[in-house]
Design an enzyme around this catalytic site. Structure first.
Site, PDB file in Angstrom:
ATOM      1  CG  ASN A  52      -6.125  -8.196   0.728  1.00  0.00           C
ATOM      2  OD1 ASN A  52      -5.569  -7.112   0.457  1.00  0.00           O
ATOM      3  ND2 ASN A  52      -7.135  -8.508   0.946  1.00  0.00           N
ATOM      4  CE1 TYR A 105      -9.076   2.668   8.119  1.00  0.00           C
ATOM      5  CE2 TYR A 105      -9.559   4.818   9.130  1.00  0.00           C
ATOM      6  CZ  TYR A 105      -8.529   3.958   8.396  1.00  0.00           C
ATOM      7  OH  TYR A 105      -7.170   4.527   8.470  1.00  0.00           O
ATOM      8  CB  THR A 149      -6.719  -0.586  -1.306  1.00  0.00           C
ATOM      9  OG1 THR A 149      -6.221  -0.977  -0.097  1.00  0.00           O
ATOM     10  CG2 THR A 149      -8.219  -0.793  -1.335  1.00  0.00           C
ATOM     11  N   GLY A 187       0.726  -1.297  -0.008  1.00  0.00           N
ATOM     12  CA  GLY A 187      -0.053   0.031  -0.081  1.00  0.00           C
ATOM     13  C   GLY A 187       0.799   1.257  -0.167  1.00  0.00           C
ATOM     14  CG  PHE A 188       0.265   6.199   0.626  1.00  0.00           C
ATOM     15  CD1 PHE A 188       1.571   6.848   0.065  1.00  0.00           C
ATOM     16  CD2 PHE A 188      -0.496   6.868   1.584  1.00  0.00           C
ATOM     17  CE1 PHE A 188       1.877   8.032   0.600  1.00  0.00           C
ATOM     18  CE2 PHE A 188       0.056   8.184   1.949  1.00  0.00           C
ATOM     19  CZ  PHE A 188       0.967   8.779   1.497  1.00  0.00           C
ATOM     20  CB  SER A 245      -6.922  -1.101   6.860  1.00  0.00           C
ATOM     21  OG  SER A 245      -8.308  -0.675   6.975  1.00  0.00           O
ATOM     22  CG  ASP A 278      -7.606 -11.439   3.566  1.00  0.00           C
ATOM     23  OD1 ASP A 278      -7.380 -10.657   4.359  1.00  0.00           O
ATOM     24  OD2 ASP A 278      -8.917 -11.419   3.248  1.00  0.00           O
TER      25      ASP A 278
END
Ligand code: UDP
Length: 333
Positions: free
Chosen positions: A36, A149, A39, A14-15, A79, A60
């Site tokens: 996973n 969230y 995103t 992710g980022f 997440s 995951d």
């Protein structure tokens, strides 16, 4: 010769996770990146593939994980993180914050690893205390659209504290405030990529509500430094890491227009439900105990981010193709 430390990073494609992978590799560690890819993107870590100290596992983390060999540090960053993403993936968001935290804490217990969980300023909800100190309990609507969230992250914090007190594992909780920079997805729906995409395409900037709501934006490199300091510190947290320079969204929109030299106009759109009216971290704890404070001003970080986006506009399309390829490999293996 002593062995290299092994750092497991969930959400490592992710980022923020991918910037953490870079940092721990640069610092001479071995990194196991678990993602996973719902995103996250292989594009964020493609430069690390082939490095003998880097391993990618498509998995995951809401499902049980087993790893051979020693693990020294676990950073649970998996997440969906943008409001648009966690509305698209409400159940995976709840699962990764709860089952994902449980699985990674179980791994930390087994491996006697130090554990750090990515929490969020969203645990303060629509805050009635300003700026937000770690001692504030927050104002969250559990049944609103953001609840998936916010409550997942609040559960992550609670289970982390339970493992700390009951199983005596070394844990850390970081509360991350709006962070931006290269490798965000241009269409992730957050305000920074949205406004940048809009100015780069000569489209109007979509300000939600009257634009008087505030946010305090932290450049990713400052955040990563804060996280690394927390990991190696005596502090367990929760600790706020963010930039206390606060802007209204309307001010921010004008800033993006000015920085780009674009002629884009501003249009007003409905404010999403439960959108927090104000947000600004109190960072006294990080300043005092981690000797940390943000270095990159918004104007500078925005310039770097806009420049990066303008060179990577097609990136998300390409990474969707790579993701499909990886999924096919995972299906046949
Ligand atoms: N926002 C906006 N226009 C957009 C996207 C977001 O005005 O195109 C606003 C949003 O309503 C919120 C703020 O910008 O008040 C920050 O939103 P973001 O989705 O980046 O993250 P949040 O801090 O709400 O989690």
């Amino acid at each position: 010769m002593s062995r290299k430390k092994v750092v497991v990073i969930t959400g490592g494609a992710g980022f923020l996770g991918s910037h953490l992978c870079d940092r721990f590799i640069e610092d001479g560690n071995r990194v196991i990146c678990i993602d996973n890819l719902i995103t996250g993107s292989m594009k964020n870590i493609s430069h690390l593939m082939g490095n003998k100290d880097f391993e990618f596992i498509k998995h995951d983390i809401s499902r049980e994980v087993q790893l051979a060999g020693p693990v020294d540090y676990i950073l649970h960053f998996a997440s969906p993180a943008s409001p648009v993403d966690y509305l698209n993936y409400p159940i995976p968001t709840l699962k990764v914050g709860s089952l994902g935290a449980h699985n990674t804490l179980g791994l930390a217990k087994l491996k006697k690893a130090t554990y750090l969980v990515a929490s969020t300023s969203e645990v303060y909800g629509d805050p009635q205390v300003h700026p937000q100190k770690e001692t504030y309990w927050g104002h969250v609507n559990p049944v609103g659209p953001r609840g998936v969230y916010d409550e997942a992250k609040r559960f992550s914090e609670a289970i982390t504290m339970a493992y700390r007190t009951y199983h005596k594992i070394n844990t850390k909780i970081v509360r991350i405030f709006n962070t931006y920079g290269p490798r965000m997805r241009i269409k992730d729906g957050r305000v920074v990529p949205n406004f940048i995409y809009q100015v780069l395409h000569g489209e109007p900037l979509t300000v939600y509500g009257n634009g008087k709501q505030t946010r305090s934006f932290c450049f990713y490199s400052d955040l990563i430094e804060g996280i690394v300091r927390l990991l190696y510190s005596e502090l367990s947290g929760p600790v706020n890491i963010g930039n206390p320079d606060e802007f209204t969204i309307l001010e921010f929109a004008r800033m993006v227009i000015a920085a780009s030299g674009s002629k884009s106009k501003i249009v007003f759109k409905p404010l999403p439900k439960d959108d927090p009216k104000q947000r600004r971290p109190h960072i006294g704890l990080a300043r005092k105990h981690l000797k940390w404070s943000p270095k990159v001003k918004l104007a500078e970080g925005l310039g770097i981010t806009m420049d990066w986006f303008s060179r990577n506009l097609d990136r998300d399309k390409e990474s969707a193709a790579i993701r499909e390829a990886v999924e096919q490999v995972a299906l046949v293996s």
